[in-house]
Enzyme design. Structure first.
Site, mmCIF file in Angstrom:
data_model
loop_
_atom_site.group_PDB
_atom_site.id
_atom_site.type_symbol
_atom_site.label_atom_id
_atom_site.label_comp_id
_atom_site.label_asym_id
_atom_site.label_seq_id
_atom_site.Cartn_x
_atom_site.Cartn_y
_atom_site.Cartn_z
ATOM 1 N N GLU A 1 14.154 -32.683 4.815
ATOM 2 C CA GLU A 1 14.759 -33.560 3.794
ATOM 3 C C GLU A 1 15.166 -34.921 4.327
ATOM 4 O O GLU A 1 15.970 -35.618 3.709
ATOM 5 C CB GLU A 1 15.981 -32.869 3.186
ATOM 6 N N ALA B 1 20.598 -51.264 1.448
ATOM 7 C CA ALA B 1 20.832 -51.916 2.744
ATOM 8 C C ALA B 1 22.122 -51.424 3.412
ATOM 9 O O ALA B 1 22.216 -51.372 4.639
ATOM 10 C CB ALA B 1 20.872 -53.432 2.556
ATOM 11 N N THR C 1 14.091 -41.466 9.654
ATOM 12 C CA THR C 1 13.717 -41.327 11.077
ATOM 13 C C THR C 1 13.075 -39.971 11.327
ATOM 14 O O THR C 1 12.023 -39.871 11.984
ATOM 15 C CB THR C 1 14.981 -41.480 11.969
ATOM 16 N N ALA D 1 17.000 -45.814 0.910
ATOM 17 C CA ALA D 1 18.440 -46.086 0.859
ATOM 18 C C ALA D 1 18.622 -47.584 0.593
ATOM 19 O O ALA D 1 17.692 -48.372 0.777
ATOM 20 C CB ALA D 1 19.114 -45.706 2.181
ATOM 21 N N CYS E 1 -2.540 -3.873 7.126
ATOM 22 C CA CYS E 1 -2.135 -4.201 8.497
ATOM 23 C C CYS E 1 -2.483 -3.066 9.454
ATOM 24 O O CYS E 1 -2.639 -1.911 9.065
ATOM 25 C CB CYS E 1 -0.649 -4.530 8.559
ATOM 26 N N GLU F 1 0.837 -1.203 0.000
ATOM 27 C CA GLU F 1 0.000 0.000 0.000
ATOM 28 C C GLU F 1 0.875 1.257 0.000
ATOM 29 O O GLU F 1 0.587 2.251 -0.670
ATOM 30 C CB GLU F 1 -0.906 0.037 1.249
ATOM 31 N N ARG G 1 14.381 -25.954 -2.262
ATOM 32 C CA ARG G 1 15.188 -25.473 -1.126
ATOM 33 C C ARG G 1 15.216 -23.942 -1.115
ATOM 34 O O ARG G 1 15.089 -23.311 -0.068
ATOM 35 C CB ARG G 1 16.634 -25.976 -1.240
#
Ligand SMILES: NC(=O)c1ccc[n+]([C@@H]2O[C@H](COP(=O)([O-])OP(=O)(O)OC[C@H]3O[C@@H](n4cnc5c(N)ncnc54)[C@H](OP(=O)(O)O)[C@@H]3O)[C@@H](O)[C@H]2O)c1
Length: 349
Positions: free
Chosen positions: A277, A174, A281, A172, A86, A60, A194
């Site tokens: 990312e 093993a 876990t 992934a 605002c 504004e 990112r």
């Protein structure tokens, strides 16, 4: 809110223009993208402004300044703004007051400001005799600043969770190797994503296993202008020589397992969006805590078998507990499949 004439439809084109110029502002940072156009009695646009990021004039103010620079007055004009002006003084003064002082007679806006401090601008305008009309092009206005709206409402950053997996759901092999499950085009999208978030989060095991840089790099190799803050979460120490310590967006180690607290701390320092990312876990912990707003699941055309599933315990032991998702988009990128999905919120189906 007072209904005003002409009807909302008369402002659709002006609001579309305000939304278009709003998108020129940055998608990252503590403030939303906002655009403003000033209309004369004939409905013609006489000035435009948009917000270029925290610490710079609000949309504004830019529109009013652009008008004054041409020795024109805002008296009697209509301001068409993508977000309710605002009501608070932050790094800049309240826009609602600036519009009143400039003499505009109407303010038309798309989305109400949910902010506890910044909201309430429409009431100030009304009390000062300025007519207001909200909700014009509300769907498009909400979509433009959705991450900011969710963040303001939940008082935590918007969370995008991304992982790459094989078609059999492994993140992934093993032996722990996971580079590269997906191809160049998908990786380019990850780098762009990112650069479109305030922060990246990874678990400490990913740092210890892969020693990733986690910078946002353009396809030609240079850094994107915006680099997210790199956050590592977990109790174990980040090695002194870990590449992530030199991240151009800054580095933070949250030595905790408390994800909600970490998000709350990040929100307090102005972070409104995070890109999680992994590894598996951390991804699972965010899902289990129901702290995910959008999922980016990228699948490479390979099978890995073995125990390294993309997610582990996400708090589901029976079908009734399943995380229900809305698929937002499915596309192929190079040889990969990219799924964008969102957890269903209450009442969203
Ligand atoms: N395919 C992909 O998209 C992708 C992405 C990233 C990584 N990876 C691969 O994934 C592997 C690493 O994944 P990972 O699952 O072993 O580790 P991770 O998710 O990177 O890190 C897990 C560690 O984070 C800490 N932590 C912090 N908050 C936690 C919480 N709320 N709950 C549980 N743990 C928490 C724990 O360490 P402390 O005990 O020290 O606190 C935990 O052991 C690597 O092989 C990497 O190459 C794959």
């Amino acid at each position: 809110m007072t209904a005003i004439a002409p009807e909302a439809a008369a402002y659709t084109a002006a609001m579309k223009r305000a939304l278009e110029i709003a998108a020129q502002g940055p998608v990252t940072g503590p403030n939303p993208q906002v655009g403003c156009v000033l209309l004369n009695d004939a409905g013609e646009i006489v000035s435009e402004g948009w917000h270029e990021g925290s610490g710079t004039p609000h949309a504004e103010i830019m529109a009013l300044d652009n008008l004054r620079a041409r020795d024109l007055s805002a008296k009697g004009l209509t301001a068409v703004v993508t977000l309710e002006p605002c009501a608070h003084t932050g790094k800049t003064g309240p826009c609602a007051v600036a519009l009143v002082e400039a003499g505009v007679s109407r303010v038309v806006y798309s989305v109400s400001d949910p902010g506890a401090i910044s909201g309430g601008g429409a009431a100030i305008l009304e009390q000062s005799g300025v007519q207001t009309l909200g909700g014009v092009e509300n769907e498009a206005g909400t979509a433009l600043i959705e991450r900011w709206l969710v963040s303001e409402t939940l008082q935590r950053p918007w969370v995008t969770l991304k992982w790459a997996m094989s078609l059999d759901g492994r993140s992934a092999a093993a032996d722990g190797t996971s580079q590269w499950i997906t191809g160049d085009e998908t990786r380019a999208k990850v780098h762009l994503d990112r650069s479109r978030h305030d922060a990246i989060i990874v678990g400490i095991n990913t740092v210890l296993t892969d020693n990733p840089r986690l910078t946002a790099r353009a396809p030609e190799g240079g850094l994107y202008p915006h680099q997210p803050l790199a956050v590592v979460i977990g109790a174990r120490d980040v090695p002194d020589n870990a590449l992530i310590r030199n991240h151009p967006g800054g580095f933070l180690h949250a030595q905790t397992h408390d994800l909600a607290q970490t998000l709350s701390d990040l929100f307090a320092r102005g972070t409104r969006s995070v890109y999680v990312e992994g590894g598996a876990t951390i991804a699972s912990a965010f899902l289990k805590a129901r702290l995910v707003d959008e999922l980016h699941i990228t699948m490479g055309p390979l099978l890995l078998g073995g125990p390294a599933t993309a997610v582990t315990d996400i708090g589901v032991t029976t079908m009734a507990d399943a995380h229900q998702l809305n698929i937002v988009d499915v596309c192929t990128l190079g040889g990969d499949i990219v799924v964008t999905a969102r957890p269903l919120r209450e009442g969203s189906r």
